[in-house]
Scaffold this active site. Sequence first.
Site, PDB file in Angstrom:
ATOM      1  N   ASN A 157       0.635  -1.237  -0.013  1.00  0.00           N
ATOM      2  CA  ASN A 157      -0.067   0.121  -0.144  1.00  0.00           C
ATOM      3  C   ASN A 157       0.761   1.340   0.030  1.00  0.00           C
ATOM      4  O   ASN A 157       0.423   2.282  -0.428  1.00  0.00           O
ATOM      5  CB  ASN A 157      -1.016   0.037   1.260  1.00  0.00           C
ATOM      6  CG  ASN A 157      -0.491  -0.051   2.459  1.00  0.00           C
ATOM      7  OD1 ASN A 157       0.700  -0.280   2.724  1.00  0.00           O
ATOM      8  ND2 ASN A 157      -1.104   0.680   3.532  1.00  0.00           N
ATOM      9  N   GLU A 254       4.813  -3.287  12.284  1.00  0.00           N
ATOM     10  CA  GLU A 254       3.789  -2.510  11.872  1.00  0.00           C
ATOM     11  C   GLU A 254       2.538  -3.222  11.320  1.00  0.00           C
ATOM     12  O   GLU A 254       2.549  -3.721  10.163  1.00  0.00           O
ATOM     13  CB  GLU A 254       3.966  -1.160  11.335  1.00  0.00           C
ATOM     14  CG  GLU A 254       4.977  -0.570  11.944  1.00  0.00           C
ATOM     15  CD  GLU A 254       4.828  -0.068  13.328  1.00  0.00           C
ATOM     16  OE1 GLU A 254       3.503  -0.010  13.650  1.00  0.00           O
ATOM     17  OE2 GLU A 254       5.840   0.255  14.064  1.00  0.00           O
ATOM     18  N   CYS A 288      -3.224   1.730   6.526  1.00  0.00           N
ATOM     19  CA  CYS A 288      -3.089   0.957   7.765  1.00  0.00           C
ATOM     20  C   CYS A 288      -3.903   2.087   8.898  1.00  0.00           C
ATOM     21  O   CYS A 288      -4.399   1.641   9.732  1.00  0.00           O
ATOM     22  CB  CYS A 288      -1.785   0.585   8.389  1.00  0.00           C
ATOM     23  SG  CYS A 288      -0.636   1.977   8.398  1.00  0.00           S
ATOM     24  N   GLU A 469       8.806   3.067  14.705  1.00  0.00           N
ATOM     25  CA  GLU A 469       9.628   3.219  13.230  1.00  0.00           C
ATOM     26  C   GLU A 469       9.385   4.805  13.215  1.00  0.00           C
ATOM     27  O   GLU A 469       8.715   5.398  14.080  1.00  0.00           O
ATOM     28  CB  GLU A 469       8.547   2.719  12.423  1.00  0.00           C
ATOM     29  CG  GLU A 469       9.012   1.229  11.945  1.00  0.00           C
ATOM     30  CD  GLU A 469       8.592   0.996  10.518  1.00  0.00           C
ATOM     31  OE1 GLU A 469       8.968  -0.211  10.098  1.00  0.00           O
ATOM     32  OE2 GLU A 469       7.693   1.557  10.153  1.00  0.00           O
TER      33      GLU A 469
HETATM   34  P1  NAP Z   1       0.539  -9.080   4.025  1.00  0.00           P
HETATM   35  O1  NAP Z   1      -0.309 -10.020   3.163  1.00  0.00           O
HETATM   36  O2  NAP Z   1       0.839  -9.356   5.665  1.00  0.00           O
HETATM   37  O3  NAP Z   1       1.800  -8.890   3.357  1.00  0.00           O
HETATM   38  C1  NAP Z   1       2.815  -8.202   3.859  1.00  0.00           C
HETATM   39  C2  NAP Z   1       4.233  -8.596   3.575  1.00  0.00           C
HETATM   40  O4  NAP Z   1       4.386  -9.938   3.998  1.00  0.00           O
HETATM   41  C3  NAP Z   1       4.234  -8.948   1.951  1.00  0.00           C
HETATM   42  O5  NAP Z   1       5.727  -8.507   1.477  1.00  0.00           O
HETATM   43  C4  NAP Z   1       4.013 -10.644   1.904  1.00  0.00           C
HETATM   44  O6  NAP Z   1       4.650 -10.966   0.903  1.00  0.00           O
HETATM   45  C5  NAP Z   1       4.672 -10.921   3.064  1.00  0.00           C
HETATM   46  N1  NAP Z   1       4.242 -12.181   3.574  1.00  0.00           N
HETATM   47  C6  NAP Z   1       3.287 -12.806   3.576  1.00  0.00           C
HETATM   48  N2  NAP Z   1       3.342 -13.821   4.385  1.00  0.00           N
HETATM   49  C7  NAP Z   1       4.546 -14.066   4.714  1.00  0.00           C
HETATM   50  C8  NAP Z   1       5.372 -15.224   5.627  1.00  0.00           C
HETATM   51  N3  NAP Z   1       4.575 -16.101   6.116  1.00  0.00           N
HETATM   52  N4  NAP Z   1       6.469 -14.831   5.866  1.00  0.00           N
HETATM   53  C9  NAP Z   1       7.160 -13.883   5.270  1.00  0.00           C
HETATM   54  N5  NAP Z   1       6.658 -12.749   4.690  1.00  0.00           N
HETATM   55  C10 NAP Z   1       5.314 -13.101   4.406  1.00  0.00           C
HETATM   56  O7  NAP Z   1      -0.117  -7.462   3.967  1.00  0.00           O
HETATM   57  P2  NAP Z   1      -0.554  -6.656   2.710  1.00  0.00           P
HETATM   58  O8  NAP Z   1      -2.010  -7.198   2.283  1.00  0.00           O
HETATM   59  O9  NAP Z   1       0.620  -6.730   1.788  1.00  0.00           O
HETATM   60  O10 NAP Z   1      -0.718  -5.472   3.380  1.00  0.00           O
HETATM   61  C11 NAP Z   1      -1.994  -5.058   4.034  1.00  0.00           C
HETATM   62  C12 NAP Z   1      -1.828  -5.022   5.783  1.00  0.00           C
HETATM   63  O11 NAP Z   1      -0.628  -4.362   6.061  1.00  0.00           O
HETATM   64  C13 NAP Z   1      -2.940  -4.397   6.243  1.00  0.00           C
HETATM   65  O12 NAP Z   1      -3.212  -5.333   7.209  1.00  0.00           O
HETATM   66  C14 NAP Z   1      -2.649  -3.317   6.852  1.00  0.00           C
HETATM   67  O13 NAP Z   1      -3.114  -2.710   7.819  1.00  0.00           O
HETATM   68  C15 NAP Z   1      -0.963  -3.448   7.170  1.00  0.00           C
HETATM   69  N6  NAP Z   1      -0.419  -2.264   7.118  1.00  0.00           N
HETATM   70  C16 NAP Z   1       0.250  -1.728   8.243  1.00  0.00           C
HETATM   71  C17 NAP Z   1       0.917  -0.506   8.242  1.00  0.00           C
HETATM   72  C18 NAP Z   1       1.439   0.008   9.409  1.00  0.00           C
HETATM   73  O14 NAP Z   1       2.337   0.645   9.758  1.00  0.00           O
HETATM   74  N7  NAP Z   1       0.878  -0.352  10.787  1.00  0.00           N
HETATM   75  C19 NAP Z   1       1.154   0.018   7.113  1.00  0.00           C
HETATM   76  C20 NAP Z   1       0.655  -0.420   6.004  1.00  0.00           C
HETATM   77  C21 NAP Z   1      -0.137  -1.678   5.823  1.00  0.00           C
HETATM   78  P3  NAP Z   1       3.618 -11.330  -0.538  1.00  0.00           P
HETATM   79  O15 NAP Z   1       3.033  -9.957  -1.325  1.00  0.00           O
HETATM   80  O16 NAP Z   1       4.557 -11.966  -1.450  1.00  0.00           O
HETATM   81  O17 NAP Z   1       2.538 -12.294   0.075  1.00  0.00           O
END
Ligand code: NAP
Length: 488
Positions: A157, A254, A288, A469
């Site tokens: 995102n 995060e 997020c 962070e």
């Molecule tokens: P996600 O599905 O958790 O994926 C995040 C990252 O982790 C991607 O690079 C993904 O790779 C990788 N990943 C997935 N499974 C993994 C595993 N088992 N081991 C190691 N890496 C793994 O999240 P998203 O859909 O990309 O992003 C949306 C989420 O991010 C939302 O829940 C949002 O709230 C959160 N977010 C939080 C913040 C914050 O600062 N708090 C900021 C932005 C977003 P792949 O793409 O290859 O699956």
Amino acid sequence: MATRSETVVFHAWVAGEWRQSSAGDHFDSVNPADTSDVVARFPNLTTDDAAQAIEAAARAFPKWAATAPGKRAEILWKAASLLDERRAQYAVELTREEGKVLSAAQAEVKRAADTLRFYAQEGLSLAGETFTTDDAGSLVFTRREPLGVVTAITPWNFPISIPARKIAPALVTGNTVVFKPASDTPLIALRLVECLIEAGLPAGVINLVTGSASRVGDVIVSHPEVRAVTFTGSTGVGETIHRKVSLTTRVQMELGGKNPILVMDDADLKKAVELTIKGGFELTGQACTGTSRAIVMRSAYDAYVEALVDATARLRIGSGLEPGVEIGPLANQSQLRTVLEYVALGQEEGARLVYGGEQLTGPGYDRGYFVRPAVFADVKPTMRIAQEEIFGPVIAVIPVDSFEEALNLANGVEYGLSASIVTRDIERAHRFVKGIQAGTVKVNRTTTGNLIQAPFGGLKRSSAATFRESGRVGLEFFTQLKTVYYGF
Ligand code: NAP
Ligand code: MG
């Protein structure tokens, strides 16, 4: 504008070399506004390829850690200038790859450059402490030293500004990095890495590992050489990683949010609606810190819901490359499915869908993941649409009778990332600041947005209970203290 051409095959960057997967396969980055537009093709690295990236980072560490901090900072400055020079091109690529509107993509590329400059500067003022001692012939102080190999795993995102916020403080403090971007946004991740390489980053100091999490995910978090994992993504994946890391690996996480905006009876309603729309629907609700609950005093409730629906109906939805568009598509098919499922669920639960929530069809929409932003009224706090992160343009409006009730509801979720109150009453605003369980609290501002120079992170299940962070404190995660006693 050359927005469509033949699919270009890109490489991963491992041990100072551009390379393909040793299994020979690829994955595509596609445009969520038009899925017939394949933006780029990337190698789907194997577990073994990813292990080689970690080993390369481990080999590069001693020399990089011993490199003058001023030299490390200079590379960040140069990379920032390259990002600035190429901003127009990168922003278009970011929009094509992720979907956000072009102005937001331009702002994000600029923010990534600003972040590199911030840490180039702050990294040089990293300091320890000296201590008083009764031993007059001694000097006791702390040194901050780098950790070693740091793994950075990032979401789609904010696909360049979040990586910059992790990689810049890691590098300037002398760590080496293995960077795994989200598979939806590998191209803009590669652009950041290219700028760092062209700015002079030595081989092995950064490694770009592209590929599915099921192949590379485990090894980059549990390899014995990995000293730290900095992760931004969903709470579910964060917890999985947290369980896998060893005792000697630091984590920073995060995660998700369910961020509320409280609208008090003395609020400027126009402003309250503007803040809700901006926080809830900009970036198609995929921030997020996005606003997903509006907790509204009953005296203001009907007028607020009506004004919110009116303003939502005026939003222009379409491809982020089109001038004037305010809301782009969702970033991928699974996002679209999730949003539509929650819209159906909210109705089953008995909330009143007062606007939107349907997939958009017709010219300009048929090949993309477009939904009309949704407003639910009369939401009960126990409903799943009021409790669970949707990560899309869906706002649940909940009526309340008092500030205390509003605060309790705001705190009544498992997340604690960001929260906002709209009021002119400074005393009440401050009670909110003190009582709200959130890492970021805003008064008369959107739940979204944070300064590069200020700390960022959540409470409860929005973050690991470790390091913040962003800002100067963002450097702490990447260094460890050594306490030194000199006798003379
Ligand atoms: P996600 O599905 O958790 O994926 C995040 C990252 O982790 C991607 O690079 C993904 O790779 C990788 N990943 C997935 N499974 C993994 C595993 N088992 N081991 C190691 N890496 C793994 O999240 P998203 O859909 O990309 O992003 C949306 C989420 O991010 C939302 O829940 C949002 O709230 C959160 N977010 C939080 C913040 C914050 O600062 N708090 C900021 C932005 C977003 P792949 O793409 O290859 O699956
Ligand atoms: Mg994409």
